[in-house]
Write an enzyme that holds these catalytic residues in place. Structure first.
Site, PDB file in Angstrom:
ATOM      1  N   SER A 127       0.822  -1.210   0.000  1.00  0.00           N
ATOM      2  CA  SER A 127       0.000   0.000   0.000  1.00  0.00           C
ATOM      3  C   SER A 127       0.856   1.261   0.000  1.00  0.00           C
ATOM      4  CB  SER A 127      -0.866  -0.022   1.268  1.00  0.00           C
ATOM      5  OG  SER A 127      -1.420   1.243   1.496  1.00  0.00           O
ATOM      6  N   TYR A 152      -2.183  -0.400  10.217  1.00  0.00           N
ATOM      7  CA  TYR A 152      -2.376  -0.957   8.872  1.00  0.00           C
ATOM      8  C   TYR A 152      -1.101  -0.824   8.044  1.00  0.00           C
ATOM      9  CZ  TYR A 152      -3.879  -1.170   3.991  1.00  0.00           C
ATOM     10  OH  TYR A 152      -3.968  -1.473   2.657  1.00  0.00           O
TER      11      TYR A 152
HETATM   12  N1  LIG Z   1      -8.483  -0.215  -2.265  1.00  0.00           N
HETATM   13  C1  LIG Z   1      -7.376   0.494  -2.069  1.00  0.00           C
HETATM   14  O1  LIG Z   1      -7.327   1.691  -2.305  1.00  0.00           O
HETATM   15  C2  LIG Z   1      -6.122  -0.181  -1.563  1.00  0.00           C
HETATM   16  C3  LIG Z   1      -4.976   0.615  -1.413  1.00  0.00           C
HETATM   17  C4  LIG Z   1      -3.810   0.021  -0.956  1.00  0.00           C
HETATM   18  C5  LIG Z   1      -3.788  -1.327  -0.691  1.00  0.00           C
HETATM   19  N2  LIG Z   1      -4.908  -2.076  -0.828  1.00  0.00           N
HETATM   20  C6  LIG Z   1      -4.825  -3.506  -0.532  1.00  0.00           C
HETATM   21  O2  LIG Z   1      -5.356  -4.218  -1.634  1.00  0.00           O
HETATM   22  C7  LIG Z   1      -5.972  -5.414  -1.183  1.00  0.00           C
HETATM   23  C8  LIG Z   1      -7.407  -5.476  -1.668  1.00  0.00           C
HETATM   24  O3  LIG Z   1      -8.100  -4.359  -1.138  1.00  0.00           O
HETATM   25  P1  LIG Z   1      -9.606  -4.019  -1.500  1.00  0.00           P
HETATM   26  O4  LIG Z   1      -9.730  -2.545  -1.545  1.00  0.00           O
HETATM   27  O5  LIG Z   1     -10.055  -4.847  -2.638  1.00  0.00           O
HETATM   28  O6  LIG Z   1     -10.328  -4.496  -0.144  1.00  0.00           O
HETATM   29  P2  LIG Z   1     -11.572  -5.473   0.088  1.00  0.00           P
HETATM   30  O7  LIG Z   1     -11.848  -5.394   1.549  1.00  0.00           O
HETATM   31  O8  LIG Z   1     -12.669  -5.155  -0.858  1.00  0.00           O
HETATM   32  O9  LIG Z   1     -10.973  -6.893  -0.290  1.00  0.00           O
HETATM   33  C9  LIG Z   1     -10.303  -7.709   0.622  1.00  0.00           C
HETATM   34  C10 LIG Z   1     -10.980  -9.066   0.600  1.00  0.00           C
HETATM   35  O10 LIG Z   1     -10.263  -9.898   1.506  1.00  0.00           O
HETATM   36  C11 LIG Z   1     -11.186 -10.637   2.259  1.00  0.00           C
HETATM   37  N3  LIG Z   1     -10.584 -10.966   3.555  1.00  0.00           N
HETATM   38  C12 LIG Z   1     -10.295 -10.101   4.562  1.00  0.00           C
HETATM   39  N4  LIG Z   1      -9.811 -10.775   5.611  1.00  0.00           N
HETATM   40  C13 LIG Z   1      -9.783 -12.082   5.254  1.00  0.00           C
HETATM   41  C14 LIG Z   1      -9.379 -13.270   5.916  1.00  0.00           C
HETATM   42  N5  LIG Z   1      -8.949 -13.246   7.192  1.00  0.00           N
HETATM   43  N6  LIG Z   1      -9.467 -14.442   5.255  1.00  0.00           N
HETATM   44  C15 LIG Z   1      -9.926 -14.483   3.969  1.00  0.00           C
HETATM   45  N7  LIG Z   1     -10.337 -13.384   3.299  1.00  0.00           N
HETATM   46  C16 LIG Z   1     -10.268 -12.198   3.934  1.00  0.00           C
HETATM   47  C17 LIG Z   1     -12.392  -9.728   2.435  1.00  0.00           C
HETATM   48  O11 LIG Z   1     -13.576 -10.442   2.721  1.00  0.00           O
HETATM   49  C18 LIG Z   1     -12.431  -9.000   1.108  1.00  0.00           C
HETATM   50  O12 LIG Z   1     -13.300  -9.637   0.192  1.00  0.00           O
HETATM   51  C19 LIG Z   1      -5.830  -5.409   0.332  1.00  0.00           C
HETATM   52  O13 LIG Z   1      -4.675  -6.142   0.679  1.00  0.00           O
HETATM   53  C20 LIG Z   1      -5.624  -3.952   0.664  1.00  0.00           C
HETATM   54  O14 LIG Z   1      -4.918  -3.779   1.881  1.00  0.00           O
HETATM   55  C21 LIG Z   1      -6.075  -1.530  -1.266  1.00  0.00           C
END
Ligand SMILES: NC(=O)c1ccc[n+]([C@@H]2O[C@H](COP(=O)([O-])OP(=O)(O)OC[C@H]3O[C@@H](n4cnc5c(N)ncnc54)[C@H](O)[C@@H]3O)[C@@H](O)[C@H]2O)c1
Length: 319
Positions: A127, A152
């Site tokens: 991130s 985080y």
């Molecule tokens: N969206 C953003 O702007 C952003 C920015 C930087 C990093 N990220 C990273 O990208 C990745 C995806 O993010 P996103 O925005 O799609 O979030 P999101 O919450 O929509 O997707 C994460 C998915 O992981 C699943 N999950 C969470 N904990 C879990 C567990 N213990 N076991 C199994 N599944 C689990 C959730 O149910 C969810 O469907 C994450 O690692 C997040 O930290 C996202």
């Protein structure tokens, strides 16, 4: 080619899984459908995937090593795209232990299984938050980043460190992608593009933290997917790469552009900056261009219109 996508029912994961299915890869997803936000949205995302092509959904928790071992045994993935995590900066201040368990321990289970099953490439979500409150922009991957300003961010930094360790010890090919505020259709309902769109549509005040001059590098989901798929294809030995848009948007402009896309004026409620928030994010994407051929091409005005159109059709999911 079988690719295991963790977090495959989530926002970024479901878009990545769709792109992989569309080009003919076999995809299996792992997701625990937790209630960090409406599980109905994740169920909907998974159902949409199944409508493209058959996809195996393994419902379970990445903290459960035995569950993951069964998934690897059954799927024998060639590559892993690890996107499951507790995302969101502010809630991590309330539940740091949960964030550490899911984001760090969960990642460690997956790294170990990837080594055991001789996975060719392990691509994982880091991130932009690892840059903390760094003043020099744009953020470059070789900047000193040992000052995370939220639990985080600290967990994401830990994932990068462990990925290096598993590469060093076992030769696992790992690529960490530092995403810069991703938005678009099916976007996360805890993030500003979603919250502001919903508030403006309902005629409710939008909570503006700070004076509106903070800037975020918002990256449209299709651009991110292009970078993630390229990272899976390249099988780089061990890299950490920014995926952003290099065009930061000031909060006041952000609110104005959403209001224009919605077609309604925004009512602003001013609030102080929140602990853990950073003042400015901006990706240097030269490395992504060089190693992945990554070229983001969606201006915010265009991307937010796509999101608003999607939200108009799907608001019932969030009721
Ligand atoms: N969206 C953003 O702007 C952003 C920015 C930087 C990093 N990220 C990273 O990208 C990745 C995806 O993010 P996103 O925005 O799609 O979030 P999101 O919450 O929509 O997707 C994460 C998915 O992981 C699943 N999950 C969470 N904990 C879990 C567990 N213990 N076991 C199994 N599944 C689990 C959730 O149910 C969810 O469907 C994450 O690692 C997040 O930290 C996202």
């Amino acid at each position: 080619m079988t690719i295991l996508v963790t977090g495959g029912a989530g926002f970024i994961g479901s878009h990545v899984a769709r792109a992989l299915l569309a080009r003919g890869d076999r995809v299996a997803i792992v997701d625990d459908f937790n209630d960090y936000y409406a599980p109905a949205v994740k169920r909907y995302n998974a159902a949409q995937l199944a409508a493209v092509k058959p996809v195996t959904v393994h419902e379970g928790d990445i903290r459960d090593a035995a569950f993951l071992a069964r998934v690897f045994e059954r799927e024998k993935p060639d590559k892993v795209c690890h996107l499951a995590a507790r995302a969101g900066v502010r809630p991590s201040l309330e539940r740091p232990v949960l964030y550490e368990q899911v984001n760090v321990q969960g990642t460690l289970h997956l790294l170990a299984l990837a080594v055991e099953h001789r996975v060719k490439s392990f691509v994982y979500a880091s991130s932009s938050s690892v840059y903390g409150n760094m003043k020099e922009v744009p953020f470059r991957e070789d900047a000193r980043i040992d000052r995370p300003v939220s639990p985080y961010a600290a967990t994401k930094l830990a994932c990068e460190l462990f990925a290096y360790t598993y590469h060093h010890l076992y030769g696992l090919h790992t690529t960490g992608l530092r995403f810069f505020t991703v938005y678009g259709p099916a976007g996360r309902p805890d993030m500003a593009p979603f919250l502001f769109t919903r508030s403006i549509m309902r005629g409710e005040p939008v909570r503006r933290f700070g004076d509106g001059t903070t800037e975020r590098d918002y990256t449209f989901i299709d651009d991110i997917v292009q970078g993630v798929v390229a990272a899976l294809d390249r099988e780089l030995p061990c890299e950490v790469i920014n995926l952003g848009n290099c065009r930061p948007v000031a909060l006041n402009d952000f609110i104005r552009m959403i209001a224009e896309a919605v077609g309604k004026a925004a009512v602003i409620r001013e609030e102080p900056m929140q602990p853990g928030d950073v003042e400015r994010t901006c990706a240097d994407t030269a490395k992504a261009r060089r190693l992945l051929g990554y070229e983001p091409h969606t201006p915010f005005e265009q991307g937010i219109r796509a999101f608003v159109a999607w939200y108009r059709e799907h608001q019932r999911l969030y009721a």
